[in-house]
Design a protein around this motif. Structure first.
Motif, short mmCIF file in Angstrom:
data_model
loop_
_atom_site.label_atom_id
_atom_site.label_comp_id
_atom_site.label_asym_id
_atom_site.label_seq_id
_atom_site.Cartn_x
_atom_site.Cartn_y
_atom_site.Cartn_z
N UNK A 238 43.64 -3.97 -11.28
CA UNK A 238 43.02 -2.78 -10.82
C UNK A 238 41.63 -3.00 -10.39
N UNK A 239 41.23 -2.25 -9.32
CA UNK A 239 39.97 -2.40 -8.85
C UNK A 239 39.73 -3.43 -7.67
N UNK A 240 40.70 -4.40 -7.59
CA UNK A 240 40.29 -5.42 -6.73
C UNK A 240 40.15 -5.06 -5.35
N UNK A 241 40.62 -4.11 -4.58
CA UNK A 241 40.39 -3.53 -3.38
C UNK A 241 38.94 -3.19 -3.15
N UNK A 242 38.43 -2.34 -4.24
CA UNK A 242 37.22 -1.76 -4.14
C UNK A 242 36.18 -3.03 -4.10
N UNK A 243 36.52 -4.06 -5.13
CA UNK A 243 35.58 -5.16 -5.28
C UNK A 243 35.52 -5.75 -4.16
N UNK A 244 36.64 -6.31 -3.50
CA UNK A 244 36.80 -7.21 -2.23
C UNK A 244 36.00 -6.35 -0.88
N UNK A 245 36.33 -4.92 -1.12
CA UNK A 245 35.63 -4.08 0.08
C UNK A 245 33.98 -4.12 0.01
N UNK A 246 33.66 -4.06 -1.23
CA UNK A 246 32.31 -4.11 -1.36
C UNK A 246 31.64 -5.24 -1.17
N UNK A 247 32.43 -6.42 -1.49
CA UNK A 247 31.76 -7.89 -1.19
C UNK A 247 31.68 -8.47 -0.16
N UNK A 248 33.09 -8.02 0.68
CA UNK A 248 33.21 -8.67 2.09
C UNK A 248 33.15 -7.55 3.25
N UNK A 249 33.28 -6.34 3.10
CA UNK A 249 33.27 -5.05 3.80
C UNK A 249 34.65 -4.78 3.92
N UNK A 250 34.90 -3.43 3.95
CA UNK A 250 36.38 -2.62 3.74
C UNK A 250 36.93 -2.94 5.23
N UNK A 251 36.11 -2.99 6.24
CA UNK A 251 36.86 -3.42 7.46
C UNK A 251 37.38 -4.68 7.65
N UNK A 252 36.64 -5.62 7.04
CA UNK A 252 37.16 -7.09 6.88
C UNK A 252 38.19 -7.27 6.00
N UNK A 253 38.29 -6.51 4.98
CA UNK A 253 39.40 -6.54 4.06
C UNK A 253 40.73 -5.88 4.87
N UNK A 254 40.50 -4.74 5.30
CA UNK A 254 41.55 -4.02 5.84
C UNK A 254 42.11 -4.63 7.33
N UNK A 255 41.27 -5.36 8.14
CA UNK A 255 41.91 -5.99 9.27
C UNK A 255 42.34 -7.46 8.92
N UNK A 256 41.89 -8.10 8.01
CA UNK A 256 42.46 -9.41 7.65
C UNK A 256 43.86 -9.14 6.84
N UNK A 257 43.83 -8.10 6.03
CA UNK A 257 45.16 -7.88 5.26
C UNK A 257 46.24 -7.32 6.38
N UNK A 258 45.76 -6.38 7.29
CA UNK A 258 46.85 -5.86 8.32
C UNK A 258 47.17 -7.02 9.12
N UNK A 259 46.22 -7.79 9.59
CA UNK A 259 46.94 -9.03 10.75
C UNK A 259 47.81 -10.06 9.80
N UNK A 260 47.25 -10.23 8.68
CA UNK A 260 48.39 -11.26 7.88
C UNK A 260 49.56 -10.56 7.56
N UNK A 261 49.85 -9.31 7.40
CA UNK A 261 50.90 -8.82 7.18
C UNK A 261 51.90 -8.57 8.54
N UNK A 262 51.22 -8.45 9.44
CA UNK A 262 52.08 -8.43 10.85
C UNK A 262 52.28 -9.75 11.44
N UNK A 263 52.07 -10.78 10.56
CA UNK A 263 52.36 -12.15 11.38
C UNK A 263 53.33 -12.59 10.56
N UNK A 264 54.21 -13.49 11.12
CA UNK A 264 55.55 -13.95 10.67
C UNK A 264 55.23 -15.00 9.65
#
Length: 79
Positions: free
Chosen positions: A52-78
């Protein structure tokens, strides 16, 4: 560059879009597992899968946009 990387662990079938479990890996090697669903409508939902709290932690440390974009891009790759 943030140093945060990601790899897809598994894809989960869904009727609402493409969903996957993703390991977000910090430069020090710490891995955090999240679930990401990329909806057919263009939405992105990232939920915690375990710690619990890992998304908030990573968003604070690396930036919410970085976490979102990286996670989305990885999800959409084979695997």
């Amino acid at each position: 560059m943030s140093g945060l990387t990601a790899r897809k662990i598994e894809e989960i079938p869904t009727n609402e879009g493409i969903q996957a479990h993703i390991a977000l890996v910090e430069p020090n090697g710490d891995e955090h597992i999240v679930s990401c669903r990329c909806g057919f409508d263009g939405s992105t939902d990232i939920t915690e899968f375990g710690t619990t709290g890992v998304v908030a932690y990573l968003s604070e440390r690396y930036g919410a946009q970085v976490v979102r974009d990286l996670t989305r891009q990885t999800t959409l790759t084979n695997l």
